[in-house]
Motif scaffolding. Structure first.
Motif, PDB file in Angstrom:
ATOM      1  N   LYS A  19       3.014 -12.819  -3.016  1.00 45.97           N
ATOM      2  CA  LYS A  19       2.395 -12.261  -1.825  1.00 45.97           C
ATOM      3  C   LYS A  19       0.945 -11.880  -2.097  1.00 45.97           C
ATOM      4  CE  LYS A  19       6.479 -10.525   0.579  1.00 45.97           C
ATOM      5  NZ  LYS A  19       7.120  -9.339   1.199  1.00 45.97           N
ATOM      6  N   TYR A  20       0.172 -11.751  -1.028  1.00 45.30           N
ATOM      7  CA  TYR A  20      -1.207 -11.306  -1.119  1.00 45.30           C
ATOM      8  C   TYR A  20      -1.256  -9.798  -0.840  1.00 45.30           C
ATOM      9  CZ  TYR A  20      -2.721 -16.167  -1.243  1.00 45.30           C
ATOM     10  OH  TYR A  20      -2.916 -17.474  -1.627  1.00 45.30           O
ATOM     11  N   PRO A  21      -2.303  -9.104  -1.304  1.00 49.19           N
ATOM     12  CA  PRO A  21      -2.397  -7.653  -1.086  1.00 49.19           C
ATOM     13  C   PRO A  21      -2.232  -7.226   0.362  1.00 49.19           C
ATOM     14  CG  PRO A  21      -4.024  -8.318  -2.705  1.00 49.19           C
ATOM     15  CD  PRO A  21      -3.380  -9.591  -2.186  1.00 49.19           C
ATOM     16  N   SER A  22      -2.760  -8.018   1.303  1.00 46.81           N
ATOM     17  CA  SER A  22      -2.663  -7.665   2.719  1.00 46.81           C
ATOM     18  C   SER A  22      -1.226  -7.672   3.233  1.00 46.81           C
ATOM     19  CB  SER A  22      -3.500  -8.627   3.562  1.00 46.81           C
ATOM     20  OG  SER A  22      -3.021  -9.962   3.416  1.00 46.81           O
ATOM     21  N   GLN A  23      -0.327  -8.307   2.495  1.00 46.70           N
ATOM     22  CA  GLN A  23       1.078  -8.373   2.884  1.00 46.70           C
ATOM     23  C   GLN A  23       1.901  -7.237   2.264  1.00 46.70           C
ATOM     24  OE1 GLN A  23       1.354 -12.535   1.408  1.00 46.70           O
ATOM     25  NE2 GLN A  23       2.173 -13.018   3.446  1.00 46.70           N
ATOM     26  N   LEU A  24       1.244  -6.366   1.507  1.00 52.41           N
ATOM     27  CA  LEU A  24       1.935  -5.284   0.808  1.00 52.41           C
ATOM     28  C   LEU A  24       1.589  -3.936   1.421  1.00 52.41           C
ATOM     29  CD1 LEU A  24       1.214  -6.413  -2.880  1.00 52.41           C
ATOM     30  CD2 LEU A  24       3.258  -6.921  -1.513  1.00 52.41           C
ATOM     31  N   SER A  25       2.485  -2.984   1.292  1.00 46.95           N
ATOM     32  CA  SER A  25       2.208  -1.610   1.725  1.00 46.95           C
ATOM     33  C   SER A  25       1.264  -0.944   0.726  1.00 46.95           C
ATOM     34  CB  SER A  25       3.516  -0.817   1.805  1.00 46.95           C
ATOM     35  OG  SER A  25       4.058  -0.628   0.504  1.00 46.95           O
TER      36      SER A  25
END
Length: 380
Positions: A144-150
């Motif tokens: 995943k990319y950072p924007s997809q993480l909380s």
């Protein structure tokens, strides 16, 4: 034959600290950011630099990292003078408040970035990445990319990236301040558990007293470019050396030393005389160290309930000091904590008058002629 616990303690005392700061001073023009700082950190210790914004704690962390050069003083790492050593040669991992993840890279690529300067095969790199992701419970987020993480997940990836290079020590700069309260509480437990499991020396900057009290082995309280007090969380909370530390770490009530003389829970005549001579001295008591007693009880005084705050597990009462013998003694209110169960039993309401007393041994004294500033009281 295994060494005794006493022998182990003696060896710890003889062994030089892992990190030592000697007479550190930092000036930016005429502004003094750090003034004669001394600090020793043992190997495997978790140290929190705690203080308000602008007190110098982040500057001190940057000097440890080599990102700032001290105006004066020396930095020793593992017994060697590292004052002029470049950051890349100090072998540390660092985690910032803003995570500093590359938005165009996946979790795998972000963590692998820190391994680029290490001569590892592709298989070795992948093995390290997988292991560190397991440590932070993020293996299923690898692509995943950072924007997809909380926010909490991004902080775990930033921590994994810092640890994957097997650093000698870890630096954390306000790592939890961008998270909401629930996530912050969870992540701080995870960071502490991981630090203890790995045994890595860690220095964390924070302005949050709760973080420091729950995570640190040692707390360094800073203010105005100076170290105010260094000690365990228990020492900092129970034995503050000055009013700033007492007020900054936890809630506390201050009184002029000559106020409420009948409330001094002590039979120490020398202390009582000292209090009467030093009218500018202070005595202080934390909200949880006050108890409700029957009227006219020994060392009690009367108060009026001014306000009540519900805090879930307990209530905080704000009390107006209106002792019948001395009249109003303070323009401020005293705070007092009462368990939810006792509050329900007593049915206290705003405007009620009650009698309270400081618990034995709970008062701190500041500004007396004698040292130490805090002394144990004798039982009444």
């Amino acid at each position: 034959m295994n060494p005794s616990p006493a022998d182990v303690r003696d060896q710890e005392e003889i062994r030089p600290p892992f990190l030592e700061l000697r007479h550190i001073q930092k000036k930016f023009g005429r502004f003094t950011a750090l003034d004669d700082i001394h600090l020793s950190v043992k190997k495997g210790e978790f140290v929190c630099l705690l203080g308000p914004s602008g007190c110098g704690k982040t500057t001190l962390l940057r000097i440890v990292a080599g990102l700032e050069k001290p105006t004066a003083g020396e930095v020793y790492i593992n017994g060697k003078n590292a004052t002029k050593l470049a950051p890349v040669k100090r072998n540390f991992g660092i985690v910032f408040q803003s995570y500093a993840l590359f938005p165009n890279m996946t979790v795998r690529q972000n963590i692998a970035f820190g391994l680029k300067r290490m001569k590892l095969s592709r298989e070795e790199r992948e093995d390290r990445i997988q292991k560190i992701l397991e440590q932070v419970n993020m293996s299923d987020q690898i692509d995943k990319y950072p924007s997809q993480l909380s926010g909490g997940q991004q902080q775990r990836i930033a921590l994994a990236r810092a640890l994957v290079v097997s650093p000698d020590f870890l630096l954390l700069d306000e790592p939890l301040s961008a998270l909401d309260a629930k996530v912050r509480q969870k992540v701080r437990k995870e960071i502490r558990a991981l630090q203890q499991k790995l045994g890595i020396t860690t220095i964390m900057v924070t302005h949050d007293q709760e973080e420091a009290l729950t995570m640190a082995d040692t707390i360094v309280v800073m203010n105005n470019a100076c170290v105010m007090q260094t000690g365990t969380p228990e020492q900092i909370y129970d034995e503050p050396v000055n009013p700033f530390v007492a007020d900054f770490v936890g809630s506390i009530n201050f009184f002029q030393a000559d106020l409420l003389p009948n409330a001094n829970v002590t039979t120490d005549q020398a202390l009582l005389e000292n209090l009467s001579r030093n009218r500018d001295a202070l005595k202080a008591c934390r909200p949880e160290n006050i108890e409700i007693v029957e009227p006219k009880s020994l060392n009690s005084f009367n108060v009026t309930v001014h306000d009540i705050e519900f805090r879930g597990y307990a209530y905080r009462l704000w009390l107006d000091l209106t002792d019948s013998e001395s009249g109003p003694v303070n323009n401020d209110y005293i705070s007092f904590d009462l368990s939810a169960e006792e509050m329900r039993t007593r049915r206290i309401r705003i405007g009620d008058q009650i009698s309270i007393r400081f618990r034995r041994g709970s008062l701190c004294y500041f500004g007396l002629e004698e040292n130490p500033e805090k002394r144990e009281e004798e039982p009444a």
